[in-house]
Write a protein that holds these residues in place. Structure first.
Motif, mmCIF file in Angstrom:
data_model
loop_
_atom_site.group_PDB
_atom_site.id
_atom_site.type_symbol
_atom_site.label_atom_id
_atom_site.label_comp_id
_atom_site.label_asym_id
_atom_site.label_seq_id
_atom_site.Cartn_x
_atom_site.Cartn_y
_atom_site.Cartn_z
ATOM 1 N N VAL A 60 -0.634 18.611 4.019
ATOM 2 C CA VAL A 60 -1.930 18.501 3.354
ATOM 3 C C VAL A 60 -2.965 17.836 4.251
ATOM 4 C CG1 VAL A 60 -3.164 17.542 1.404
ATOM 5 C CG2 VAL A 60 -0.905 18.527 1.074
ATOM 6 N N SER A 61 -2.705 16.617 4.675
ATOM 7 C CA SER A 61 -3.694 15.922 5.507
ATOM 8 C C SER A 61 -3.369 16.210 6.968
ATOM 9 C CB SER A 61 -3.670 14.426 5.211
ATOM 10 O OG SER A 61 -2.381 13.890 5.378
ATOM 11 N N SER A 62 -3.381 17.493 7.287
ATOM 12 C CA SER A 62 -2.796 17.999 8.514
ATOM 13 C C SER A 62 -3.377 17.407 9.789
ATOM 14 C CB SER A 62 -2.964 19.506 8.557
ATOM 15 O OG SER A 62 -4.330 19.824 8.441
ATOM 16 N N ALA A 63 -4.701 17.276 9.866
ATOM 17 C CA ALA A 63 -5.302 16.983 11.160
ATOM 18 C C ALA A 63 -5.327 15.491 11.492
ATOM 19 C CB ALA A 63 -6.723 17.536 11.201
ATOM 20 N N LEU A 64 -5.104 14.635 10.505
ATOM 21 C CA LEU A 64 -5.194 13.188 10.751
ATOM 22 C C LEU A 64 -4.042 12.701 11.611
ATOM 23 C CD1 LEU A 64 -6.233 11.245 7.531
ATOM 24 C CD2 LEU A 64 -7.574 11.772 9.543
ATOM 25 N N LEU A 65 -4.368 11.929 12.639
ATOM 26 C CA LEU A 65 -3.338 11.366 13.513
ATOM 27 C C LEU A 65 -3.203 9.859 13.333
ATOM 28 C CD1 LEU A 65 -4.310 13.365 16.730
ATOM 29 C CD2 LEU A 65 -2.419 13.853 15.172
ATOM 30 N N VAL A 66 -4.332 9.186 13.181
ATOM 31 C CA VAL A 66 -4.336 7.728 13.040
ATOM 32 C C VAL A 66 -5.423 7.347 12.037
ATOM 33 C CG1 VAL A 66 -4.698 5.521 14.232
ATOM 34 C CG2 VAL A 66 -3.640 7.428 15.468
ATOM 35 N N VAL A 67 -5.150 6.354 11.195
ATOM 36 C CA VAL A 67 -6.149 5.819 10.269
ATOM 37 C C VAL A 67 -6.139 4.295 10.356
ATOM 38 C CG1 VAL A 67 -6.880 5.615 7.849
ATOM 39 C CG2 VAL A 67 -5.879 7.767 8.677
ATOM 40 N N ALA A 68 -7.314 3.716 10.517
ATOM 41 C CA ALA A 68 -7.459 2.261 10.475
ATOM 42 C C ALA A 68 -8.535 1.920 9.447
ATOM 43 C CB ALA A 68 -7.846 1.712 11.847
ATOM 44 N N VAL A 69 -8.293 0.889 8.657
ATOM 45 C CA VAL A 69 -9.183 0.555 7.540
ATOM 46 C C VAL A 69 -9.418 -0.943 7.490
ATOM 47 C CG1 VAL A 69 -9.466 0.647 5.030
ATOM 48 C CG2 VAL A 69 -8.256 2.485 6.200
ATOM 49 N N SER A 70 -10.640 -1.315 7.140
ATOM 50 C CA SER A 70 -10.948 -2.710 6.842
ATOM 51 C C SER A 70 -11.669 -2.728 5.505
ATOM 52 C CB SER A 70 -11.830 -3.295 7.948
ATOM 53 O OG SER A 70 -12.261 -4.581 7.574
ATOM 54 N N ARG A 71 -11.094 -3.405 4.512
ATOM 55 C CA ARG A 71 -11.745 -3.408 3.192
ATOM 56 C C ARG A 71 -11.493 -4.717 2.456
ATOM 57 N NH1 ARG A 71 -8.511 -1.916 -1.231
ATOM 58 N NH2 ARG A 71 -6.348 -1.571 -0.649
ATOM 59 N N ALA A 72 -12.386 -4.977 1.488
ATOM 60 C CA ALA A 72 -12.271 -6.199 0.700
ATOM 61 C C ALA A 72 -11.087 -6.077 -0.252
ATOM 62 C CB ALA A 72 -13.557 -6.432 -0.090
ATOM 63 N N LEU A 73 -10.377 -7.184 -0.443
ATOM 64 C CA LEU A 73 -9.246 -7.211 -1.367
ATOM 65 C C LEU A 73 -9.648 -7.924 -2.662
ATOM 66 C CD1 LEU A 73 -6.296 -8.087 1.023
ATOM 67 C CD2 LEU A 73 -6.831 -5.887 -0.043
ATOM 68 N N PRO A 74 -8.915 -7.650 -3.736
ATOM 69 C CA PRO A 74 -9.235 -8.279 -5.026
ATOM 70 C C PRO A 74 -9.289 -9.805 -4.947
ATOM 71 C CG PRO A 74 -7.582 -6.568 -5.334
ATOM 72 C CD PRO A 74 -7.801 -6.692 -3.855
ATOM 73 N N ASP A 75 -8.469 -10.410 -4.077
ATOM 74 C CA ASP A 75 -8.435 -11.875 -4.035
ATOM 75 C C ASP A 75 -9.580 -12.473 -3.219
ATOM 76 O OD1 ASP A 75 -7.790 -11.389 -1.411
ATOM 77 O OD2 ASP A 75 -5.730 -12.094 -1.538
ATOM 78 N N GLY A 76 -10.483 -11.607 -2.717
ATOM 79 C CA GLY A 76 -11.627 -12.109 -1.964
ATOM 80 C C GLY A 76 -11.425 -12.037 -0.462
ATOM 81 N N GLY A 77 -10.194 -11.779 -0.003
ATOM 82 C CA GLY A 77 -9.931 -11.631 1.421
ATOM 83 C C GLY A 77 -10.240 -10.217 1.893
ATOM 84 N N ARG A 78 -9.859 -9.930 3.124
ATOM 85 C CA ARG A 78 -10.018 -8.588 3.673
ATOM 86 C C ARG A 78 -8.686 -8.121 4.217
ATOM 87 N NH1 ARG A 78 -14.990 -6.546 4.017
ATOM 88 N NH2 ARG A 78 -14.392 -4.722 5.201
ATOM 89 N N SER A 79 -8.470 -6.824 4.120
ATOM 90 C CA SER A 79 -7.317 -6.198 4.741
ATOM 91 C C SER A 79 -7.830 -5.334 5.877
ATOM 92 C CB SER A 79 -6.587 -5.351 3.686
ATOM 93 O OG SER A 79 -5.942 -4.266 4.292
#
Lengths: 326, 326
Positions: A8-27
Motif C-alpha cells: 500500500v505505502s509502496s514508495a515510502l522508504l524512510v519516515v521521521a516525525v516530530s510532534r507534540a505529545l499529550p503529556d506536553g512533551g515532544r516525540s
C-alpha cells in the motif's frame, strides 16, 4: 526501528516525525513507514494548514558506504522559512534540518546495505524527500503553535524518470485568478507552498483527462503562470546568445522555484541570457524548447502543448538538464 | 477502547477511522483520540486532497440514556457526495453514514455516563462532528482509490457558544477570484468542501489581526461571497413581509450551505420571503440584521463589519436561530 515497504505505502522508504505529545512533551525520530503519524485533529489533516518542500536526495560513494546530499538545501530551507512566516508558523529551520539529516542518513545507510546492481556504483543514487510542517493540534487562543513536522524519503517515481528521458505532454488551463490578484492580499497565500494542494492535484487529473501528463496554469487573462508542481521555462527562437526565460513571481501568486533559480544562475555562468519575465502560450509555441522544472524531477522537455507538438531542441534540453545536475 | 481527553488534543471526544492496511485489508472502528490515524504519505495530509463535512450532533433523552441525532444529515451526506464526485473520490455514502453512526452512538453512550450538571437535563446536549475523506495512499495509475475516512466528535468550542449569544465582528476581504472565475473550470473546485482550507484559515487569522472574530470573503469586484466556514444572510430594511437574503452559489465558487438551505425552507414555511440573490457590503450596512450561518454554530448575528457597528434586530435574530433549531 522496523520499516516495511508494503503493497500500500509502496514508495515510502524512510519516515521521521516530530510532534507534540499529550503529556506536553515532544516525540521526535524515525517511525515505521506504515505507522500513522498525525492524530485526527491535526490541522494539517483537517485544514491542509501547513507548508512543505519537495527536495532531491542524492547519494555519493564515500568511505564505508554512501553519503547523502540534498542539492540546493539552503534555498529549500529559506523558502520553507518564508512559507512558515506567511502562515504564522514557527520559522526556525534548525528542527527541520535536523529531522531531514536524520532521515537522509537513515536512507543512505539502508541504501548502502542493499546489494548494488551491476554497473550501479558509477551513478549517484537518488530519492525524493518531502519536508512538511503542519499547525499541529488546535491550541487555545494566544497559546504558541505546536507544529507537527514530517520528513519522508521515497523512491523517485517511474513517471518522473520517464519524463526526464521522454519529456511530457502538457494541458493548459486557467487558475482562475487575475494576473494581479495577490497584490496586497497576503491571506490568499500567493507564492506560499502550502499543504492545501487540492486544486493543484485536480488540475493534474484534468490534464490526464485531456490526454496529457501534466498541467500548465494560466492567469485569467491568459498569461503564463506555472505548473501545479513545477516552474515553466522556455528558450525563445532566434540566434545569438542562447536565451532562457521563466515567469517572474509576484502579484500573480506563483511560487519562487528553487530549481529554476539554481538553473538560471548556472546558465548565466555558462553564458546564457537567462531572465524572468512574463509570457503567453504563444511564446511557448514559438520557442526552441519548453521545459518544466522542479527539484526532484529536474528540468523536463514539454513535447506537446494542448495536443499540438512543440519544438524540442534535444541538445538544449540535455544541456539544461546537465546544468541542473540531472 | 481507551479514550483520553488530554491537554493537547483537548476538544476531541470520539474518533472513528476507516483506512487501508498494508496487507490490503481495511481497518474500521473507534480509536483513542490521541492515536495517530494517517500515515505520512496519506494524500489528505500531503496535499489536502479530500473533502469533509462539519455536522452538529445533538443528544435527546431516550429510554436508558441519550439518543444521538445529526440534524439535516441527508443534506450533509448529499453535499459530501457531490464533493467526492468533484474530486474523483468514491461517492457511496453508506460507509460514511456507518462510521458516523458508530461515532455518534459512542458519544451518546459516553455522554450518558457523565454526571449531569444541575439543570442540564432540560437542554439537549450537543457536539461538533467532522466527517472527512482523503484520497488515502498514492495508488499506481489506474488502480482504484483506497480512501481514508475519519469521523471526529468534539466539544462545541466556547467561541461558537459565545457567538450565538453575543454575535460576531466581521472583517471583509477579497478572495481574489472574479465573480465568474469558476465557470467551466471544475478543476478549481468551486463549491467543493475540500480539505485544502489554508486560505480560509489564513483569512480568519487576518480577521483577528484586524480586531474582528471572523472573515467575510468578497469577489474581486466587491460582490459578497461567504465566510470561510459560513454562509452570509441578511434581512433587508423596510416593512411588509420579512425578507431573508443570501448569496446564490454558482460560478462564483461559493459552497452551497446546508444550514442556510434548511433555514430558508423553514423561514418560507413561517411566512418569510427568503431567496438567494447577489449582494454587496452596502446591502449589509443597510440591513436590519446580518447573520453568518453554519451547521455547528448555527445562525449568529454580525454586530460589526470592518469596524463599523451593524444594526442587529435581536428579535429577528432570535427567531432565525429558533427556526434553525438553536
Amino acid at each position: 526501528m522496523p520499516r516495511t515497504v508494503t503493497g500500500v505505502s509502496s514508495a515510502l522508504l524512510v519516515v521521521a516525525v516530530s510532534r507534540a505529545l499529550p503529556d506536553g512533551g515532544r516525540s521526535s525520530g524515525l517511525v515505521a513507514v506504515d505507522e500513522p503519524v498525525v492524530t485526527a485533529d491535526d490541522l494539517g489533516l483537517t485544514r491542509g494548514d501547513g507548508c512543505f518542500e519537495g527536495l532531491r536526495l542524492v547519494a555519493h560513494p564515500a568511505e564505508g558506504g554512501l553519503e547523502a546530499e540534498v542539492p540546493n538545501l539552503g534555498a529549500h530551507l529559506a523558502r520553507m522559512q518564508r512559507s512558515a512566516r506567511s502562515l504564522d508558523l514557527p520559522d526556525d529551520p534548525a528542527p527541520w534540518a535536523q529531522l531531514l539529516d536524520l532521515a537522509a542518513r537513515e536512507w543512505a545507510t539502508s541504501t548502502t546495505g542493499r546489494p548494488l546492481a551491476r554497473g550501479e556504483e558509477a551513478a549517484p543514487r537518488e530519492a525524493a524527500v518531502k519536508l512538511s510542517m503542519t499547525r499541529g493540534l488546535p491550541q487555545p487562543a494566544g497559546e504558541p503553535v505546536q507544529p507537527t513536522v514530517v520528513v519522508t524519503v521515497s523512491a523517485v517515481d517511474a513517471a518522473s524518470l520517464a519524463a526526464r528521458r521522454d519529456g511530457v505532454r502538457v494541458a493548459s488551463m486557467t487558475r482562475g485568478y487575475g494576473p494581479e490578484a495577490f497584490a496586497g492580499a497576503p491571506w490568499l497565500l500567493g507564492g506560499v507552498k502550502t499543504l492545501s494542494y487540492a486544486v493543484h492535484t485536480a488540475a493534474q487529473r484534468e490534464a490526464v483527462r485531456r490526454g496529457a501528463d501534466d498541467a500548465l496554469l494560466t492567469a485569467a487573462d491568459g498569461t503564463l503562470l506555472e505548473g501545479p508542481t513545477s516552474a515553466v521555462l522556455w528558450v525563445p527562437g532566434g540566434g545569438g546568445v542562447p536565451r532562457l526565460r521563466t515567469v517572474a513571481p509576484g502579484s500573480n501568486g506563483i511560487l519562487g522555484s528553487t530549481s529554476q533559480q539554481l538553473l538560471f544562475e548556472r546558465a548565466q555562468r555558462a553564458g546564457w541570457d537567462a531572465t524572468a519575465t512574463t509570457g503567453t502560450l504563444a511564446d511557448l509555441r514559438s520557442a526552441r524548447a519548453v521545459l518544466l522544472t522542479s527539484a526532484v524531477r529536474g528540468p523536463v522537455a514539454v513535447r506537446e502543448l494542448d495536443g499540438q507538438p512543440l519544438a524540442v531542441d534535444s541538445a538544449l534540453v540535455s544541456e539544461l538538464q546537465e546544468l541542473a545536475g540531472f
